[in-house]
Design a protein around this motif. Sequence first.
Motif, PDB file in Angstrom:
ATOM      1  N   ARG A   1      63.187 -29.574  55.068  1.00 49.69           N
ATOM      2  CA  ARG A   1      62.608 -28.873  56.065  1.00 49.69           C
ATOM      3  C   ARG A   1      61.861 -27.443  55.538  1.00 49.69           C
ATOM      4  N   ASP A   2      62.527 -27.046  54.637  1.00 51.45           N
ATOM      5  CA  ASP A   2      62.108 -25.703  53.985  1.00 51.45           C
ATOM      6  C   ASP A   2      60.671 -25.842  53.695  1.00 51.45           C
ATOM      7  N   LYS A   3      60.141 -24.636  54.126  1.00 46.48           N
ATOM      8  CA  LYS A   3      58.436 -24.432  53.801  1.00 46.48           C
ATOM      9  C   LYS A   3      57.937 -24.524  52.378  1.00 46.48           C
ATOM     10  N   GLU A   4      59.183 -23.857  51.858  1.00 48.61           N
ATOM     11  CA  GLU A   4      58.703 -23.643  50.296  1.00 48.61           C
ATOM     12  C   GLU A   4      59.116 -24.840  49.510  1.00 48.61           C
ATOM     13  N   THR A   5      60.366 -25.089  49.379  1.00 49.54           N
ATOM     14  CA  THR A   5      60.892 -26.088  48.489  1.00 49.54           C
ATOM     15  C   THR A   5      61.074 -27.498  49.379  1.00 49.54           C
ATOM     16  N   GLY A   6      60.776 -27.745  50.556  1.00 50.60           N
ATOM     17  CA  GLY A   6      61.303 -28.905  50.971  1.00 50.60           C
ATOM     18  C   GLY A   6      60.483 -30.165  50.484  1.00 50.60           C
ATOM     19  N   LYS A   7      59.263 -29.984  50.185  1.00 51.45           N
ATOM     20  CA  LYS A   7      58.329 -31.342  49.743  1.00 51.45           C
ATOM     21  C   LYS A   7      58.784 -31.744  48.275  1.00 51.45           C
ATOM     22  N   ARG A   8      59.633 -30.831  47.629  1.00 49.78           N
ATOM     23  CA  ARG A   8      59.983 -30.983  46.298  1.00 49.78           C
ATOM     24  C   ARG A   8      61.390 -31.693  45.966  1.00 49.78           C
ATOM     25  N   TRP A   9      61.995 -31.986  47.308  1.00 51.29           N
ATOM     26  CA  TRP A   9      63.122 -33.103  47.295  1.00 51.29           C
ATOM     27  C   TRP A   9      62.848 -34.443  47.150  1.00 51.29           C
ATOM     28  N   VAL A  10      63.429 -35.212  46.456  1.00 50.79           N
ATOM     29  CA  VAL A  10      63.161 -36.644  46.143  1.00 50.79           C
ATOM     30  C   VAL A  10      64.260 -37.304  46.794  1.00 50.79           C
ATOM     31  N   PRO A  11      64.450 -37.936  47.755  1.00 48.33           N
ATOM     32  CA  PRO A  11      65.638 -38.671  48.133  1.00 48.33           C
ATOM     33  C   PRO A  11      65.464 -40.185  47.422  1.00 48.33           C
ATOM     34  N   ILE A  12      66.400 -40.536  46.778  1.00 46.10           N
ATOM     35  CA  ILE A  12      66.532 -41.810  46.176  1.00 46.10           C
ATOM     36  C   ILE A  12      67.808 -42.435  46.430  1.00 46.10           C
ATOM     37  N   VAL A  13      67.535 -43.753  46.882  1.00 49.94           N
ATOM     38  CA  VAL A  13      68.683 -44.446  47.563  1.00 49.94           C
ATOM     39  C   VAL A  13      68.356 -46.228  46.971  1.00 49.94           C
ATOM     40  N   PRO A  14      69.402 -46.718  46.547  1.00 50.77           N
ATOM     41  CA  PRO A  14      69.254 -48.441  46.254  1.00 50.77           C
ATOM     42  C   PRO A  14      69.460 -49.047  47.316  1.00 50.77           C
ATOM     43  N   ASP A  15      68.564 -49.190  48.470  1.00 51.44           N
ATOM     44  CA  ASP A  15      68.765 -50.141  49.677  1.00 51.44           C
ATOM     45  C   ASP A  15      70.085 -49.834  50.403  1.00 51.44           C
ATOM     46  N   GLU A  16      70.636 -48.711  50.473  1.00 44.61           N
ATOM     47  CA  GLU A  16      71.750 -48.377  51.303  1.00 44.61           C
ATOM     48  C   GLU A  16      71.855 -47.171  51.954  1.00 44.61           C
ATOM     49  N   ALA A  17      70.415 -46.770  52.268  1.00 46.66           N
ATOM     50  CA  ALA A  17      70.361 -45.622  53.218  1.00 46.66           C
ATOM     51  C   ALA A  17      71.115 -45.655  54.530  1.00 46.66           C
ATOM     52  N   ARG A  18      71.104 -46.790  55.150  1.00 47.63           N
ATOM     53  CA  ARG A  18      71.803 -46.786  56.515  1.00 47.63           C
ATOM     54  C   ARG A  18      73.317 -46.663  56.307  1.00 47.63           C
ATOM     55  N   THR A  19      73.888 -47.160  55.201  1.00 46.81           N
ATOM     56  CA  THR A  19      75.310 -47.048  54.988  1.00 46.81           C
ATOM     57  C   THR A  19      75.570 -45.672  54.717  1.00 46.81           C
ATOM     58  N   PHE A  20      74.704 -44.672  54.171  1.00 43.76           N
ATOM     59  CA  PHE A  20      75.128 -43.275  54.214  1.00 43.76           C
ATOM     60  C   PHE A  20      74.335 -42.488  55.215  1.00 43.76           C
ATOM     61  N   GLY A  21      74.216 -43.140  56.267  1.00 41.71           N
ATOM     62  CA  GLY A  21      73.577 -42.172  57.474  1.00 41.71           C
ATOM     63  C   GLY A  21      72.159 -41.596  57.285  1.00 41.71           C
ATOM     64  N   MET A  22      71.450 -42.176  56.384  1.00 41.63           N
ATOM     65  CA  MET A  22      70.198 -41.742  55.980  1.00 41.63           C
ATOM     66  C   MET A  22      68.818 -41.952  56.921  1.00 41.63           C
ATOM     67  N   GLU A  23      69.376 -42.963  57.757  1.00 40.49           N
ATOM     68  CA  GLU A  23      67.988 -43.734  58.573  1.00 40.49           C
ATOM     69  C   GLU A  23      67.216 -42.557  59.368  1.00 40.49           C
ATOM     70  N   SER A  24      67.988 -41.717  59.488  1.00 41.93           N
ATOM     71  CA  SER A  24      67.182 -40.318  60.280  1.00 41.93           C
ATOM     72  C   SER A  24      66.273 -39.866  59.536  1.00 41.93           C
ATOM     73  N   LEU A  25      66.089 -40.223  58.237  1.00 45.38           N
ATOM     74  CA  LEU A  25      65.058 -39.535  57.271  1.00 45.38           C
ATOM     75  C   LEU A  25      63.813 -40.615  57.412  1.00 45.38           C
ATOM     76  N   PHE A  26      64.064 -41.577  57.862  1.00 45.30           N
ATOM     77  CA  PHE A  26      62.832 -42.527  57.666  1.00 45.30           C
ATOM     78  C   PHE A  26      61.513 -42.121  58.217  1.00 45.30           C
ATOM     79  N   PRO A  27      61.605 -41.758  59.726  1.00 40.67           N
ATOM     80  CA  PRO A  27      60.517 -41.539  60.427  1.00 40.67           C
ATOM     81  C   PRO A  27      60.044 -40.102  60.106  1.00 40.67           C
TER      82      PRO A  27
END
Length: 892
Positions: free
Chosen positions: A519-545
């Motif tokens: 969410r950081d205004k300066e660097t937030g867009k530079r994050w690249v989340p990478i996951v091999p089809d286990e996002a829900r396993t790691f609680g990352m589904e909140s990032l989807f929408p």
Amino acid sequence: MTDPVGKLPSELDQFPDRDAEETAEWAASLDAVTRHAGPHRAAYLMRRTLQHAETAGVPLPRLLETDYVNTIPTAAEPAFDGDEAMEARITAWNRWNAAAMVTRGSRFGVGGHIATFASAAWLYETGFNHFFRGKEGDGSGDQLYIQGHASPGIYARAFLDGRLTEAHLDNFRQEAGGNGLPSYPHPRRLPWLWEFPTVSMGLGPLSAIYQARFNRYLHNRGIKDTANSHVWAFLGDGEMDEPESTAALALAARERLDNLTFVINCNLQRLDGPVRANFKIVQELEAQFRGAGWNVVKSLWGSAWDELFQLDVTGALVRRLREVPDAQFQTYATRDVAYIREHFFGAEPALVELSKLVSDAKVAECFFTSRGGHEARKVYAAYRAAVEHKGAPTVILAQTVKGYTLGKGFESKNANHQMKKLTTDEFKSMRDLLGLPIADSAFADGLVPYGHPGAGSPEVRYLNERRAALGGPAPARRVHAVALPEPDARGFKALEKGSGKQEMATTMAFVRLVKDLMRDKETGKRWVPIVPDEARTFGMESLFPSAGIYSPLGQTYEPVDRDQLMYYKEAKDGQILNEGITEAGAMADFIAASTSYATHGEPMIPFYIFYSMFGWQRTADQMWQLADQLGKGFIVGATAGRTTLTGEGLQHADGHSHLIASTNPASLNYDPAFAYEIAVIVKDGLRRMYGQAPEDNENVFYYLTVYNEPKPQPAMPEGVEEGIVRGLYRFKESAAASADAPRLQLLASGTAIHWALEAQELLSADWGVAADVWSATSWSELRRDALEADEALLRGEQRTPYVTQALEGAPGPVLAVSDWMRQVPDQISQWVEQDYSSLGTDGFGLSDTRQAARRHFGVDAQSITVAALAQLARRGEVPASAVKEARERYGL
């Protein structure tokens, strides 16, 4: 009437035939052609009909194979945009110097490869002269994945254009003095030249696909205009047997990566012999790529074959070319014309008659030298077709002779990959063949001379003019001076405060932190989340929408969970790379993102999260590729530990990834126990990799292991930041009242600290033993520091390892425990002055509850207590009977 569907069942049987009579007429026509003109004519007509249907847009499956001829006929070749004679002279100098460099190096036994570049020279030279964009023009230039064994040819070209000297060439494969050239493309060893390490075969093609896709990702997210960047991957036909080489072909076609071209050097030879001795590798690759949805361009035959094809009025020549296996064609290149007339043309009467019309000289030219990959015009036509094709990636299958121009002792020989030098006579023959002005007297000292036409020569001027027009030298690596600002501190503060009574797994703590940082205004867009089809396993589904899953097509459907808060959202500018079930693909994503600071001048912050068992164990070769390419970012092994992933069992239970990770010099490996430790490590990692003056940013990456075991997360104690980063700090001192109580030190990492804390209480309450508990955030960083201290001693400098300093004066023995093999904490044992022992999870994992698994491996609190008492008993500080009594009390 002929049965239109034949005798065998077909998928067509499921559909009604609206005009059975018409269908029967088509079938009868085909039967008539077969009877009167033969099956070859019938097959030709069918292929022509299918080809016409494809051109007309009729939706039919494409042919997977075409005839064994060039895709682009001579008459359809575009005008050549250059001076062929001049480029031939340039290529001749580069051939010579590549062979000379390796031959001269053979005096020192350092090896090298001659035959690969000899076969592929025109594939590279045509690209350098006409297609490969450099980084000094607009955009990021092109990305070149050079075949590792062809590196001498690239060095030879850099010598010709003045970027390397004879001294450099003479230090090929002799780097220890600091002025040498690495054997293969190694960015870490020669960072101004090489961009991509490729000699671990199979990783180049995989990485090239994901690099092309990442270029589109940057473009679609509005971070960098990469519209003019093209990815070129130069590969060997033998290399294509590596599973990684073809693992992502469907991805490239599915995402329509027309910014990608594979150039496969089909010299029909691998390291020991023919690639497909009894078959045809070109046809196999064509079918494989066409089936995956690629555009295929074959450049097999040189212009000498034009005369033969014009004489082939019956199609017998084309049929014969299709049926001759590769190993036999390799043999033709090493035999005389009489042998070819007997064994090739003698196969059927039509070929015998054709051969009578062709001179011996023409037969020799065709079968010994004339290949599509050896002629600038043929290669140029293929490359032009590739860059102009839209909607799909292109593969160019270019046939060559391995060892071309090196003489009969090299050309098409099975052993030429292992042959490291030419004799003086062979060099003189090569000189005469290439027309180079090198006098016999230049060989007087017994060494083959390097050749150079002079810095002001027409050849060098032409070469430099072509490169200037294309944007400067290539390949070339550029690191742009960009430092990222420190992100907002609120995300870190949230973890440093702890969770109170609420339980939270460290996996969730990490995901929560990254979500805040995105969410950081300066660097937030530079994050690249990478996951091999286990996002829900790691609680990352909140990032989807909120962040969206990257798709070049956006979302062309209504997701089934659209009415839910955390629905599955794909977007053209999506930030998450959800790769499907491919750890290799996810790692290739990570490598492309982690090196964007150099490739595109745009620093990105990738974090790749995966089941820890399926990271280093499965893709360690790519981790080395990442290190060699100087990548940066965070690799996160989630659901870590051999006993923590409840019930998953042997194949999911990771107790060794930290051991594998410790072998990689660029990997900084941490096993944090608490959420606040994650905050400190990530914050320091961002500083070290991205936040300093650009020249001080470190070319390292982080491996963090996080757990899926919910625990209350404590607030960060004061003054522990240095210990967290360096690998060890005292978390909780013993509360034992007695000053003369036996004492020891418990070192624990990750989730094992909770077992150590429970053991601390048992030791105090049941046995009157005082144990301090230390959090060992990084066993390997402690070891790295200690090794550096040892190296300092060799230079006459006195420095005490940090682990020795931290434990200095700590009373009693040291017992280390983790959810890893004992070799992981044992990395530091030699620098610990106290008596040292360890507990761990050696052996195979098993399916059971956490409590049962920990008891099985002897790492639960009770087992730690017994091991501690045994350590103290050996020192005479508790009675030996206490150990037996403890085992019985705790049911061990």
